[in-house]
Design a protein around this motif. Structure first.
Motif, PDB file in Angstrom:
ATOM      1  N   GLY A 174       0.867  -1.116   0.185  1.00  0.00           N
ATOM      2  CA  GLY A 174      -0.084  -0.038   0.173  1.00  0.00           C
ATOM      3  C   GLY A 174       0.808   1.245   0.146  1.00  0.00           C
ATOM      4  O   GLY A 174       2.084   1.098  -0.447  1.00  0.00           O
ATOM      5  N   LYS A 179      -8.042   9.624  -0.159  1.00  0.00           N
ATOM      6  CA  LYS A 179      -8.877   8.463  -0.100  1.00  0.00           C
ATOM      7  C   LYS A 179      -9.253   7.779  -1.362  1.00  0.00           C
ATOM      8  O   LYS A 179      -9.463   6.449  -1.347  1.00  0.00           O
ATOM      9  CB  LYS A 179     -10.220   9.238   0.277  1.00  0.00           C
ATOM     10  CG  LYS A 179     -10.587   9.753   1.580  1.00  0.00           C
ATOM     11  CD  LYS A 179     -11.272   9.010   2.599  1.00  0.00           C
ATOM     12  CE  LYS A 179     -11.014   9.528   3.917  1.00  0.00           C
ATOM     13  NZ  LYS A 179      -9.644   9.713   4.595  1.00  0.00           N
ATOM     14  N   ASP A 180      -8.715   8.366  -2.503  1.00  0.00           N
ATOM     15  CA  ASP A 180      -8.847   7.832  -3.901  1.00  0.00           C
ATOM     16  C   ASP A 180      -7.830   8.618  -4.578  1.00  0.00           C
ATOM     17  O   ASP A 180      -7.178   9.272  -4.187  1.00  0.00           O
ATOM     18  CB  ASP A 180     -10.469   7.903  -4.363  1.00  0.00           C
ATOM     19  CG  ASP A 180     -10.883   9.431  -3.970  1.00  0.00           C
ATOM     20  OD1 ASP A 180      -9.995  10.450  -4.440  1.00  0.00           O
ATOM     21  OD2 ASP A 180     -12.018   9.402  -3.359  1.00  0.00           O
ATOM     22  N   SER A 186      -8.501  -1.762  -9.857  1.00  0.00           N
ATOM     23  CA  SER A 186      -9.487  -0.966  -9.623  1.00  0.00           C
ATOM     24  C   SER A 186     -10.144  -0.648 -11.166  1.00  0.00           C
ATOM     25  O   SER A 186     -11.428  -0.420 -11.200  1.00  0.00           O
ATOM     26  CB  SER A 186      -9.054   0.337  -9.120  1.00  0.00           C
ATOM     27  OG  SER A 186      -8.766   0.397  -7.645  1.00  0.00           O
ATOM     28  N   ILE A 197      -2.860   3.479   3.369  1.00  0.00           N
ATOM     29  CA  ILE A 197      -3.913   3.251   2.538  1.00  0.00           C
ATOM     30  C   ILE A 197      -3.579   2.033   1.628  1.00  0.00           C
ATOM     31  O   ILE A 197      -2.575   2.634   0.889  1.00  0.00           O
ATOM     32  CB  ILE A 197      -4.375   4.516   2.027  1.00  0.00           C
ATOM     33  CG1 ILE A 197      -5.736   4.127   1.120  1.00  0.00           C
ATOM     34  CG2 ILE A 197      -3.568   5.405   1.007  1.00  0.00           C
ATOM     35  CD1 ILE A 197      -6.668   5.280   0.884  1.00  0.00           C
ATOM     36  N   SER A 210      -4.556   1.275  -1.255  1.00  0.00           N
ATOM     37  CA  SER A 210      -4.398   1.909  -2.813  1.00  0.00           C
ATOM     38  C   SER A 210      -4.825   3.142  -2.976  1.00  0.00           C
ATOM     39  O   SER A 210      -5.702   3.744  -2.073  1.00  0.00           O
ATOM     40  CB  SER A 210      -5.331   0.866  -3.624  1.00  0.00           C
ATOM     41  OG  SER A 210      -6.601   1.151  -3.404  1.00  0.00           O
ATOM     42  N   VAL A 211      -4.406   3.827  -3.900  1.00  0.00           N
ATOM     43  CA  VAL A 211      -4.914   5.419  -4.074  1.00  0.00           C
ATOM     44  C   VAL A 211      -5.312   5.405  -5.392  1.00  0.00           C
ATOM     45  O   VAL A 211      -5.736   6.594  -5.860  1.00  0.00           O
ATOM     46  CB  VAL A 211      -3.740   6.344  -3.780  1.00  0.00           C
ATOM     47  CG1 VAL A 211      -3.483   6.291  -2.287  1.00  0.00           C
ATOM     48  CG2 VAL A 211      -2.482   5.849  -4.590  1.00  0.00           C
ATOM     49  N   GLN A 231      -8.058   4.344  -6.846  1.00  0.00           N
ATOM     50  CA  GLN A 231      -9.716   3.881  -7.214  1.00  0.00           C
ATOM     51  C   GLN A 231     -10.258   5.149  -7.319  1.00  0.00           C
ATOM     52  O   GLN A 231      -9.810   6.198  -6.848  1.00  0.00           O
ATOM     53  CB  GLN A 231     -10.130   3.227  -5.941  1.00  0.00           C
ATOM     54  CG  GLN A 231     -10.011   3.778  -4.443  1.00  0.00           C
ATOM     55  CD  GLN A 231      -8.609   3.789  -3.881  1.00  0.00           C
ATOM     56  OE1 GLN A 231      -7.842   3.188  -4.476  1.00  0.00           O
ATOM     57  NE2 GLN A 231      -8.806   4.261  -2.515  1.00  0.00           N
ATOM     58  N   LYS A 289     -14.205   1.076  -3.690  1.00  0.00           N
ATOM     59  CA  LYS A 289     -13.479   0.327  -2.675  1.00  0.00           C
ATOM     60  C   LYS A 289     -11.963   0.520  -2.763  1.00  0.00           C
ATOM     61  O   LYS A 289     -11.479   0.729  -4.014  1.00  0.00           O
ATOM     62  CB  LYS A 289     -13.994  -1.174  -2.619  1.00  0.00           C
ATOM     63  CG  LYS A 289     -15.372  -1.535  -2.227  1.00  0.00           C
ATOM     64  CD  LYS A 289     -15.534  -2.833  -2.123  1.00  0.00           C
ATOM     65  CE  LYS A 289     -16.620  -3.192  -1.452  1.00  0.00           C
ATOM     66  NZ  LYS A 289     -16.939  -4.796  -1.527  1.00  0.00           N
ATOM     67  N   VAL A 290     -11.138   0.389  -1.644  1.00  0.00           N
ATOM     68  CA  VAL A 290      -9.666   0.483  -1.716  1.00  0.00           C
ATOM     69  C   VAL A 290      -9.473  -1.124  -2.025  1.00  0.00           C
ATOM     70  O   VAL A 290      -9.919  -2.082  -1.893  1.00  0.00           O
ATOM     71  CB  VAL A 290      -9.057   1.001  -0.488  1.00  0.00           C
ATOM     72  CG1 VAL A 290      -9.079   2.536  -0.401  1.00  0.00           C
ATOM     73  CG2 VAL A 290      -9.701   0.193   0.747  1.00  0.00           C
ATOM     74  N   THR A 346     -13.043  -3.137   1.685  1.00  0.00           N
ATOM     75  CA  THR A 346     -11.543  -3.338   1.084  1.00  0.00           C
ATOM     76  C   THR A 346     -11.699  -4.468   0.137  1.00  0.00           C
ATOM     77  O   THR A 346     -12.203  -5.462   0.521  1.00  0.00           O
ATOM     78  CB  THR A 346     -10.460  -3.885   2.268  1.00  0.00           C
ATOM     79  OG1 THR A 346     -10.502  -2.875   3.272  1.00  0.00           O
ATOM     80  CG2 THR A 346      -9.146  -3.652   1.551  1.00  0.00           C
TER      81      THR A 346
END
Lengths: 460, 300
Positions: free
Chosen positions: A185, A202-203, A243, A331, A333-334, A336, A341-342, A414
């Protein structure tokens, strides 16, 4: 390749683990330690029973006996858990002569035995020169497909039901069972973000906007371990592919199975486009391309860079160098879309039974022994990493970040991607191509062309 | 009869020295080479019990492997760079420390030799720090002269990163060859230099016409030794400093062998690369022997 990470981490982890153990002894947990030992007795007994049940079909005796050899690599996760679980197993099977073949070099040392058809019975696949896909293809591992469909652990629970992550399949067969569950991550420093008023990502959109702000403030947004590019591939590119594929990781698994079409899919290009975007916006630290994990992690800890793709072992690995005011944010993943969802791309190490094992009954019984709920906490405590065994570790003495990680990996929000082991040629080609992409040597299509060429050769 | 006995004894005496060495040589040199050659004809993962015979396929692949070409190019680049760099500097130091009568020659001799005592791994890590783009000594030093801090990524150039491996390897190699040449130079009778002095020959002439011809044999050995150790040993410094990257641009044959045999499970292919290293070393040695042939000058 993770061994480099783990090796370096070994020292840090050893300290962390001994502290954890000491804390356990000093505090109220001291009792639970004793209880744990006592609780082992019945469990241990049932191990024998389970093994007996297992061998009953073939008319085997109830007691396990003879020699039983376990090979385990000692790296970042240490050997404390192994030593304890083997001692417990030995206590449950006094007639069994257990031999431990272990150490940081054991994979190399034991190689001749594997080649000569005289391997250990049970193997923990971690560290350099051992690759589960390759071992399966080499015919070194016992096919566990049928056995696992019904196999229960020492407590009578079906092993497959107890796994947070299901075993990988090679050619539709199961050869190995994941023991560790870690995640790749993106890390950042919460304290630094608060201080500067940057929004935590968050994304993809918030990641980009925060990176803009970070860059404007004179900090480099993103550093990665260019010398070992699997860090950025595992933490950034692979989640991005999942993603882009609507959270379906089948595409990534197809890539793992070296299917040419998977690499040519538009989702891969879309994911690569995100690396290109980082590059073209000047977010990637120019130092990245030539530095190793320790150097990139140091720069991150010194707040010279805001984001770093890495694995959940990072806090432990660098524990000696973490500044007091540093607060790890993580986090999975970034990449998405907002509201999506992550994606947690997991990192695991597996256990397997050798095809040429001499004591397969003992090996199977041992597998049944270690995949029990009580081991989930013990593994987390003694190894400093979440295990792949479902089980509540919140009351255990495991380090906090391990508990958090475990919670993360079981959350509904997740997408947990089972670890994909790529063909090693394809893996290397992807790593080289990603580095070339980050320094502008090739474009996204160039990445695909290069890798496809290798995949075509491998798939032949 | 007596004579024959002496002959036999002499033969036995010689055999007592040669046979054990020869056996060791066979066991630790010939046997591995034969094994490597044998493995190079197989498609083998290095872990499997099965090997597939593929004949010369590994060697055919080798010829078409672009990374192999880069690796060979890099190897010879390092060979050439190190030969020139080490020989020029080592000769200069050797002459300076013997013929120029510098004060504290013994001190400098030790100082220049220190890098040789360090393991190559240490040298690699040390120079990694020197080259580090953010906290490195080199950028820090250069930043003293510029307004903006210098952030050159010395090991991260798209191409030509291999140039950056020359300074550490030269630095690490000088000491040994310097000592070798110092020993050779101190063996030259002082009377030759005295005579030259009387004749009015300057330092350069003395070097050109006395020192150089009389240490030629040592220079030849040095050059060939540098070549061989580079072809066989560059692996370490490359693995430590760049791991062959970025994007395989600093790969040498040794590091590529390791990558293929131990990381990508192509042991047979790795063995073929090993044979390629052996072959290139042999050919280059013969070539250099021929190139550097020069009538030996001996002091009578």
């Amino acid at each position: 390749m993770t061994f480099t990470v783990k090796k370096t981490a070994a020292g840090a982890m050893a300290i962390a683990m001994s502290l954890a153990v000491l804390a356990g002894c000093g505090g109220n947990n001291g009792n639970s330690g004793n209880n744990g030992g006592a609780a082992n007795e019945p469990a241990a007994n049932s191990a024998t029973n389970a093994a007996a049940e297992n061998t009953a079909g073939t008319g085997g005796e109830t007691k396990l006996s003879g020699d039983f050899t376990v090979q385990y690599f000692v790296g970042g996760y240490g050997d404390k858990w192994w030593k304890q679980v083997i001692a417990d197993f030995k206590a449950a099977n006094p007639d069994l002569n257990i031999k431990e073949e272990a150490g940081p070099q054991i994979n190399t040392q034991n190689k001749p035995k594997w080649i000569a058809g005289n391997p250990p019975d049970f193997v923990y696949i971690d560290g350099p020169e051992l690759n589960d896909r390759q071992m399966a293809e080499d015919g070194q591992l016992e096919d566990l497909t049928d056995w696992l469909q019904t196999a229960t652990n020492v407590d009578g629970v079906k092993i497959l039901d107890l796994l947070a992550q299901q075993p990988p399949q090679y050619g539709g067969k199961i050869y190995n069972v994941p023991l560790v569950l870690n995640s790749w991550g993106i890390f950042y420093n919460k304290a630094l973000f608060e201080k500067n008023g940057w929004t935590e990502p968050k994304d993809w959109d918030t990641f980009l906007s925060s990176s803009e702000a970070i860059k404007a403030a004179g900090t480099t947004p993103f550093i990665h371990t260019g010398k070992y590019p699997y860090y950025i591939n595992s933490s950034f590119l692979f989640p991005a592919i999942v993603s882009a594929n609507g959270n379906d990781y089948k595409l990534l698994q197809d890539m793992g199975d070296s299917k040419v079409e998977a690499f040519k899919s538009p989702q891969v290009l879309e994911a690569l486009g995100k690396i290109v975007e980082l590059r073209d916006k000047g977010f990637i630290d120019k130092a990245s391309v030539s530095i190793n994990h320790t150097d990139s992690q140091m720069l991150f800890l010194q707040n010279k860079d805001a984001y770093i793709p890495n694995g959940l072992w990072l806090p432990n690995e660098m524990s000696k160098d973490v500044p007091a005011d540093f607060k790890f944010g993580f986090i999975p993943s970034v990449t998405q879309k907002a509201g999506d969802k992550v994606v947690a791309n997991t990192s695991t190490s597996t256990v397997a039974i050798a095809k040429n094992a001499k004591n397969k009954d003992a090996a199977k019984a041992f597998l049944q022994f270690i995949f029990s709920e009580s081991q989930a906490s013990k593994f987390a405590e003694l190894s400093g990493a979440p295990s792949n065994i479902k089980g509540d570790i919140s009351s255990s003495a495991a380090p906090d970040f391990v508990k958090q990680a475990a919670a993360f990996l079981t959350a509904d929000t997740t997408v947990v991607v089972p670890t994909v082991t790529f063909n090693q040629d394809v893996d290397k080609a992807m790593q080289d191509a990603t580095v070339a992409l980050t320094i502008g040597k090739i474009d996204a299509q160039g990445w695909v062309d290069r890798v496809v060429k290798v995949v075509e050769k491998v798939a032949k | 009869m007596k004579l024959g006995g002496a002959k036999l004894q002499r033969k036995l005496f010689i055999a007592a020295f040669i046979i054990p060495t020869f056996l060791y040589f066979c066991l630790f040199t010939i046997y591995p080479i034969v094994q490597a050659l044998y493995n190079s004809f197989y498609d083998w993962s290095g872990m499997s019990q099965n090997k597939d015979f593929v004949g010369l396929q590994n060697f055919k692949d080798l010829l078409q492997d672009p990374i192999m070409l880069t690796a060979i190019g890099n190897d010879y680049f390092l060979v050439a760079g190190k030969m020139i760099g080490i020989m020029v500097i080592a000769t200069f130091f050797a002459v300076a420390l013997t013929r120029l009568r510098i004060k504290g020659a013994g001190f400098f001799r030790s100082i220049f030799f220190i890098p040789n005592v360090l393991s190559v791994v240490v040298v690699g890590i040390l120079w990694g720090f020197i080259y580090n783009p953010q906290i490195g000594f080199l950028n820090g030093f250069l930043s003293l002269f510029t307004k903006e801090p210098v952030t050159i990524n010395w090991l991260g150039f798209e191409s030509h990163s291999i140039w950056m491996l020359l300074p550490p390897t030269i630095w690490a190699g000088i000491g040994f060859y310097m000592i070798l040449l110092i020993a050779a130079i101190t063996n030259i009778p002082e009377s030759l230099y005295e005579a030259a002095d009387i004749e009015g020959a300057g330092q350069w002439h003395q070097f050109r016409h006395i020192t150089l011809p009389l240490v030629w044999e040592q220079m030849k050995i040095s050059v060939i030794n540098i070549m061989m150790t580079t072809l066989n040993g560059s692996f370490v410094i490359v693995t430590i400093m760049t791991a062959g990257g970025p994007d395989n641009s600093t790969q040498v044959m040794g590091s590529y062998l390791y990558q293929q045999a131990f990381k990508q499970a192509h042991f047979g292919y790795g063995a073929a690369i090993g044979i390629a290293i052996l072959t290139t070393s042999l050919i280059t040695t013969l070539f250099l022997q021929w190139l550097l042939r020069k009538d030996q000058v001996e002091v009578s």
